[in-house]
Design a protein around this motif. Structure first.
Motif, PDB file in Angstrom:
ATOM      1  N   ALA A  13       5.815  -3.117  -1.171  1.00 38.91           N
ATOM      2  CA  ALA A  13       4.487  -3.588  -0.817  1.00 38.91           C
ATOM      3  C   ALA A  13       3.594  -3.588  -2.040  1.00 38.91           C
ATOM      4  CB  ALA A  13       3.890  -2.692   0.268  1.00 38.91           C
ATOM      5  N   ALA A  14       3.040  -4.728  -2.396  1.00 41.50           N
ATOM      6  CA  ALA A  14       2.080  -4.818  -3.482  1.00 41.50           C
ATOM      7  C   ALA A  14       0.689  -4.711  -2.875  1.00 41.50           C
ATOM      8  CB  ALA A  14       2.236  -6.144  -4.230  1.00 41.50           C
ATOM      9  N   VAL A  15       0.106  -3.532  -2.994  1.00 38.25           N
ATOM     10  CA  VAL A  15      -1.187  -3.286  -2.373  1.00 38.25           C
ATOM     11  C   VAL A  15      -2.291  -3.981  -3.134  1.00 38.25           C
ATOM     12  CG1 VAL A  15      -2.819  -1.495  -1.694  1.00 38.25           C
ATOM     13  CG2 VAL A  15      -0.369  -1.113  -1.438  1.00 38.25           C
ATOM     14  N   GLY A  16      -2.223  -3.943  -4.469  1.00 38.55           N
ATOM     15  CA  GLY A  16      -3.202  -4.650  -5.290  1.00 38.55           C
ATOM     16  C   GLY A  16      -2.478  -5.612  -6.187  1.00 38.55           C
ATOM     17  N   LYS A  52      -4.711  -5.208 -12.568  1.00 36.92           N
ATOM     18  CA  LYS A  52      -4.267  -3.917 -12.038  1.00 36.92           C
ATOM     19  C   LYS A  52      -3.483  -4.182 -10.772  1.00 36.92           C
ATOM     20  CE  LYS A  52      -8.114  -1.121 -13.808  1.00 36.92           C
ATOM     21  NZ  LYS A  52      -7.359  -0.045 -14.465  1.00 36.92           N
ATOM     22  N   LYS A  53      -2.449  -3.395 -10.570  1.00 36.70           N
ATOM     23  CA  LYS A  53      -1.585  -3.602  -9.421  1.00 36.70           C
ATOM     24  C   LYS A  53      -1.119  -2.253  -8.906  1.00 36.70           C
ATOM     25  CE  LYS A  53       1.864  -6.175 -10.410  1.00 36.70           C
ATOM     26  NZ  LYS A  53       2.863  -7.247 -10.567  1.00 36.70           N
ATOM     27  N   ARG A  54      -1.025  -2.140  -7.598  1.00 34.66           N
ATOM     28  CA  ARG A  54      -0.504  -0.931  -6.969  1.00 34.66           C
ATOM     29  C   ARG A  54       0.676  -1.319  -6.083  1.00 34.66           C
ATOM     30  NH1 ARG A  54      -2.658   4.157  -6.356  1.00 34.66           N
ATOM     31  NH2 ARG A  54      -4.610   3.383  -7.255  1.00 34.66           N
ATOM     32  N   ILE A  55       1.806  -0.659  -6.310  1.00 34.82           N
ATOM     33  CA  ILE A  55       3.039  -0.967  -5.582  1.00 34.82           C
ATOM     34  C   ILE A  55       3.473   0.252  -4.784  1.00 34.82           C
ATOM     35  CG2 ILE A  55       5.480  -1.576  -5.837  1.00 34.82           C
ATOM     36  CD1 ILE A  55       4.692  -2.972  -8.479  1.00 34.82           C
ATOM     37  N   GLN A  56       3.883   0.023  -3.566  1.00 35.06           N
ATOM     38  CA  GLN A  56       4.426   1.088  -2.730  1.00 35.06           C
ATOM     39  C   GLN A  56       5.898   0.823  -2.465  1.00 35.06           C
ATOM     40  OE1 GLN A  56       1.819   1.010   0.694  1.00 35.06           O
ATOM     41  NE2 GLN A  56       0.396   2.474  -0.223  1.00 35.06           N
ATOM     42  N   CYS A  57       6.717   1.837  -2.641  1.00 34.79           N
ATOM     43  CA  CYS A  57       8.147   1.710  -2.377  1.00 34.79           C
ATOM     44  C   CYS A  57       8.690   3.067  -1.972  1.00 34.79           C
ATOM     45  CB  CYS A  57       8.885   1.170  -3.603  1.00 34.79           C
ATOM     46  SG  CYS A  57       8.754   2.228  -5.064  1.00 34.79           S
ATOM     47  N   ASP A  58       9.961   3.113  -1.680  1.00 29.55           N
ATOM     48  CA  ASP A  58      10.608   4.383  -1.335  1.00 29.55           C
ATOM     49  C   ASP A  58      11.098   5.115  -2.574  1.00 29.55           C
ATOM     50  OD1 ASP A  58      10.316   4.000   1.450  1.00 29.55           O
ATOM     51  OD2 ASP A  58      12.108   2.743   1.503  1.00 29.55           O
ATOM     52  N   VAL A  59      11.780   4.359  -3.452  1.00 30.53           N
ATOM     53  CA  VAL A  59      12.413   4.956  -4.640  1.00 30.53           C
ATOM     54  C   VAL A  59      11.998   4.169  -5.870  1.00 30.53           C
ATOM     55  CG1 VAL A  59      14.592   5.512  -5.784  1.00 30.53           C
ATOM     56  CG2 VAL A  59      14.394   5.771  -3.297  1.00 30.53           C
ATOM     57  N   PRO A 153      19.316  -7.394  -2.525  1.00 31.74           N
ATOM     58  CA  PRO A 153      18.198  -7.291  -1.591  1.00 31.74           C
ATOM     59  C   PRO A 153      17.604  -5.884  -1.618  1.00 31.74           C
ATOM     60  CG  PRO A 153      20.125  -8.302  -0.549  1.00 31.74           C
ATOM     61  CD  PRO A 153      20.588  -7.751  -1.865  1.00 31.74           C
ATOM     62  N   ASN A 154      16.318  -5.792  -1.372  1.00 29.26           N
ATOM     63  CA  ASN A 154      15.646  -4.495  -1.298  1.00 29.26           C
ATOM     64  C   ASN A 154      15.349  -3.885  -2.661  1.00 29.26           C
ATOM     65  OD1 ASN A 154      14.559  -3.243   0.934  1.00 29.26           O
ATOM     66  ND2 ASN A 154      16.071  -1.618   0.976  1.00 29.26           N
ATOM     67  N   LEU A 155      15.604  -4.652  -3.742  1.00 29.92           N
ATOM     68  CA  LEU A 155      15.407  -4.131  -5.093  1.00 29.92           C
ATOM     69  C   LEU A 155      14.553  -5.100  -5.893  1.00 29.92           C
ATOM     70  CD1 LEU A 155      15.977  -2.247  -7.482  1.00 29.92           C
ATOM     71  CD2 LEU A 155      18.166  -3.424  -7.803  1.00 29.92           C
ATOM     72  N   GLU A 156      13.485  -4.567  -6.499  1.00 33.01           N
ATOM     73  CA  GLU A 156      12.613  -5.372  -7.342  1.00 33.01           C
ATOM     74  C   GLU A 156      12.630  -4.839  -8.765  1.00 33.01           C
ATOM     75  OE1 GLU A 156      11.437  -8.125  -6.422  1.00 33.01           O
ATOM     76  OE2 GLU A 156      11.879  -7.885  -4.290  1.00 33.01           O
ATOM     77  N   ILE A 188       0.441   0.852 -10.844  1.00 34.16           N
ATOM     78  CA  ILE A 188       0.631   2.169 -10.238  1.00 34.16           C
ATOM     79  C   ILE A 188       1.727   2.033  -9.191  1.00 34.16           C
ATOM     80  CG2 ILE A 188      -0.417   4.057  -8.947  1.00 34.16           C
ATOM     81  CD1 ILE A 188      -1.579   3.716 -11.725  1.00 34.16           C
ATOM     82  N   ILE A 189       2.820   2.776  -9.375  1.00 37.25           N
ATOM     83  CA  ILE A 189       3.935   2.728  -8.426  1.00 37.25           C
ATOM     84  C   ILE A 189       3.929   4.012  -7.610  1.00 37.25           C
ATOM     85  CG2 ILE A 189       6.422   2.541  -8.126  1.00 37.25           C
ATOM     86  CD1 ILE A 189       6.562   1.092 -10.784  1.00 37.25           C
ATOM     87  N   GLU A 190       3.656   3.874  -6.320  1.00 39.21           N
ATOM     88  CA  GLU A 190       3.710   5.002  -5.404  1.00 39.21           C
ATOM     89  C   GLU A 190       5.082   5.018  -4.744  1.00 39.21           C
ATOM     90  OE1 GLU A 190       0.516   4.241  -2.736  1.00 39.21           O
ATOM     91  OE2 GLU A 190      -1.027   4.950  -4.125  1.00 39.21           O
ATOM     92  N   ALA A 191       5.732   6.167  -4.763  1.00 39.07           N
ATOM     93  CA  ALA A 191       7.075   6.266  -4.196  1.00 39.07           C
ATOM     94  C   ALA A 191       7.296   7.659  -3.622  1.00 39.07           C
ATOM     95  CB  ALA A 191       8.131   5.959  -5.259  1.00 39.07           C
TER      96      ALA A 191
END
Length: 639
Positions: A13-16, A52-59, A153-156, A188-191
């Motif tokens: 998810a790219a929040v910003g 500026k960008k904020r990314i949400q992921c699991d890993v 798939p599932n990898l960026e 910013i990568i949130e994981a």
């Protein structure tokens, strides 16, 4: 230009996202771009490039060398939304076209110099290269790695991006602050889980993770090959060169910054064999801050490299050297050592030479204890490397060495794991590091699904991690598979149409390769051939997974010399199974449920609609050149 989606739907998810703010709208912006004076000719407006960008992921996996690639792919395949961050424009680390180091691992076990090749994701990568890079081009290898990663798939993937700081909540990493050079973007990568495979480990260091540098003394871990007293020396970085015979005299004049090579005082083991493919001993180390000194080291290496080449061209008597000219010179030195982060266990010399069996084994190695000279080319009197110990069989790597002792959601894979300097002298090989990467990526995905952290995996779920790795074709020495979900384990009969060696029953013994002189497979007597598996009572079946032969005793890594010998091969392994199909007995009749006539992997998977069956038949039709087909494992699963 229209704003594009930066990430595939469902992956992260790219929040910003990057934006172009109008100056009138952003007077309150207090960032580093507040003074940017951008006049847009197209519409006559002034704007601020608020990137500026904020990314949400699991890993989040930091570092796109082979260990990082294997970690990221493993995490994504196991259902975790994953981001791979690489600070260079290409993937592959030391194996990339920027450095061109061979993907070595367990290459030459004594006494026969046979390999014990690493499988799993690294095997897929090497086979992928053999199918698509017949010309053995290093830049093409870069792009094959790129293809392999972005096709998952599932990898960026974020290239040209470095994680510069960990954002913490106590002992837990909340996010990684990154900088993407090419787009001037702060990301910013949130994981939930972070895996540092970057080698130097900047993110891990800024998180407060415990680490050490330098050489331990003999006493601390009882290491025979350690120095008597601890010191700060770290193995250095190397700068490689490549030259070609141009068929005519090619003069060379050394640049002003070349450092003359003192051949009179060199150790006899510093030879010039294979000089045209680079000399690995053109190396500079450090006894202090090897990371902080890196630019000074790079400049020195350039001087030493051109000084050596000046000697070869203008002062040596090597036959034909007058016709050689440099065609490539490495600009980014290949590193061997810097930070080593502390985990729940510190791997040491005795674990390798004593072949310690770990209950939490997740990887293995077998390169010699190859400690490079403590000052590199600046210590000409000593040999370029101390080959302290040559292995006769592989050693194991425990999972407890692959995560942080004091940061709850941080793992490692590669040269920065929890180990001593002497242990690093062997484990640093890229194929060995790849086994670690696959392990921590798989474990990170398990952490997401089980809502836990790496230490919990080590203490409560290590069996599940090992079974997952074995199913996906990792190899764990002395740890056979015993997956209770594998219906093949309940088969009443396993038989084959013809046999030249082995026994079809071995396809169910839990070891998916011949190992330490013991046979664990079955080989046909010619082709076509078939293997039949039957159950006393019908089962529901929707998956059949087969591990075939790729001759793991022979290396297939790309080499500069394109070597072909008893233990090196420069093409697709002829033993690899090319064509096969699978049938299931349904209501007394054989029904085809899967076929593959262009197989390119050791692990072959067939997924099909569920059937009620009392038996399967695997029809083996063709290899890539071998007269017989060999299998090591057959697994069966209900969806």
């Amino acid at each position: 230009m229209k704003r594009r989606d930066y990430f595939k739907s469902g992956a992260v998810a790219a929040v910003g996202i990057p934006m172009l703010g109008k100056a009138s709208e952003d007077q309150g912006f207090q960032g580093e771009r507040a003074a940017d004076n951008w006049y847009q000719v197209a519409d006559g407006e002034c704007a601020l490039p608020i990137r500026k960008k904020r990314i949400q992921c699991d890993v989040a996996v930091l570092g796109g060398g082979l260990a990082g690639i294997c970690a990221a792919v493993a995490a994504a395949r196991n259902g975790a939304r994953t981001v791979l961050v690489q600070d260079r424009p290409v993937l592959g680390g030391n194996s990339s076209s920027e450095m061109r180091v061979h993907v070595n691992g367990v290459n030459h076990l004594r006494p026969d110099n046979y390999a014990e090749r690493e499988t799993g994701i690294i095997e897929e990568l090497l086979l992928h290269n053999r199918f698509h890079n017949k010309q053995e081009s290093w830049p093409v290898w870069d792009h094959l790695l790129y293809d392999f990663v972005i096709s998952e798939p599932n990898l960026e993937l974020l290239l040209n991006t470095q994680a510069t700081k960990a954002i913490m909540d106590g002992s837990t990493i909340q996010a990684a602050k990154c900088w993407q050079l090419t787009t001037e973007t702060e990301i910013i990568i949130e994981a939930e889980q972070f895996i540092d495979c970057s080698g130097d480990g900047l993110l891990a260091a800024t998180s407060g993770a415990l680490y050490r540098t330098g050489r331990e003394g003999k006493k601390e871990f009882g290491e025979k090959f350690a120095p008597d007293e601890p010191d700060g020396w770290q193995m250095g970085a190397t700068l490689l060169m490549h030259s070609e015979d141009m068929g005519k005299p090619m003069p060379f004049e050394a640049p002003s910054w070349a450092i003359p090579y003192d051949v009179e005082n060199q150790n006899p083991k510093r030879n010039f064999n294979g000089f045209h493919n680079g000399l690995w001993w053109m190396e500079v180390g450090s006894d202090a801050d090897i990371i902080g000194e890196q630019e000074e080291i790079r400049h020195k290496l350039m001087g030493y490299a051109y000084g050596v080449w000046d000697y070869l061209k203008n002062h040596s008597d090597i036959p034909g050297i007058e016709n050689h000219a440099l065609t490539w010179v490495q600009s980014l030195p290949g590193k061997r050592e810097s930070r080593r982060f502390i985990g729940d266990y510190i791997l040491r010399e005795g674990d390798l030479t004593g072949h310690t069996h770990f209950k939490d084994t997740v990887g293995y190695g077998g390169w010699s204890l190859d400690e490079h000279c403590w000052a590199g080319i600046e210590n000409l009197e000593d040999p370029p490397s101390y080959f302290h110990y040559h292995f006769h069989k592989v050693y194991e790597i425990p999972y407890r060495s692959l995560y942080s002792k004091n940061i709850t959601n941080l793992s490692f894979a590669g040269r920065n794991i929890s180990q001593t300097h002497i242990a690093l002298s062997s484990t640093r090989l890229m194929a060995t590091c790849s086994t670690m990467g696959m392990a921590v990526g798989t474990a990170a995905a398990m952490c997401i699904h089980k809502h836990c952290n790496p230490r919990d995996i080590a203490q409560k779920h290590i069996n599940a991690l090992q079974e997952n790795l074995l199913r996906e074709d990792s190899f764990l020495p002395h740890r056979p598979a015993r997956d209770e979900k594998d219906l093949a384990r309940k088969a009443a009969l396993i038989a084959a149409s013809s046999t030249v060696s082995g026994d079809a029953a071995l396809l169910n013994d839990g070891v998916a390769r011949d190992f330490e002189g013991v046979e664990h497979g079955w080989e046909s007597h010619g082709l076509p051939a078939e293997v039949i598996m039957e159950w006393e009572e019908p089962i529901n079946l929707s998956k059949v997974e087969i591990k075939c032969d790729t001759n793991l005793k022979r290396n297939i890594c790309m080499r500069k010399d394109s070597k072909v010998s008893f233990n090196y091969w420069n093409d697709v392994p002829v033993e690899l199974l090319k064509s096969l199909d699978v049938e299931a007995r349904v209501n007394g009749k054989w029904v085809k449920v899967g076929s593959n006539h262009d197989n390119r992997r050791r692990l072959i998977k067939f997924d099909f609609d569920p059937v009620r069956t009392s038996g399967i038949r695997i029809n083996l039709k063709e290899t890539y050149g071998a007269p017989n087909a060999k299998l090591f494992e057959v697994r069966c699963y209900e969806a």
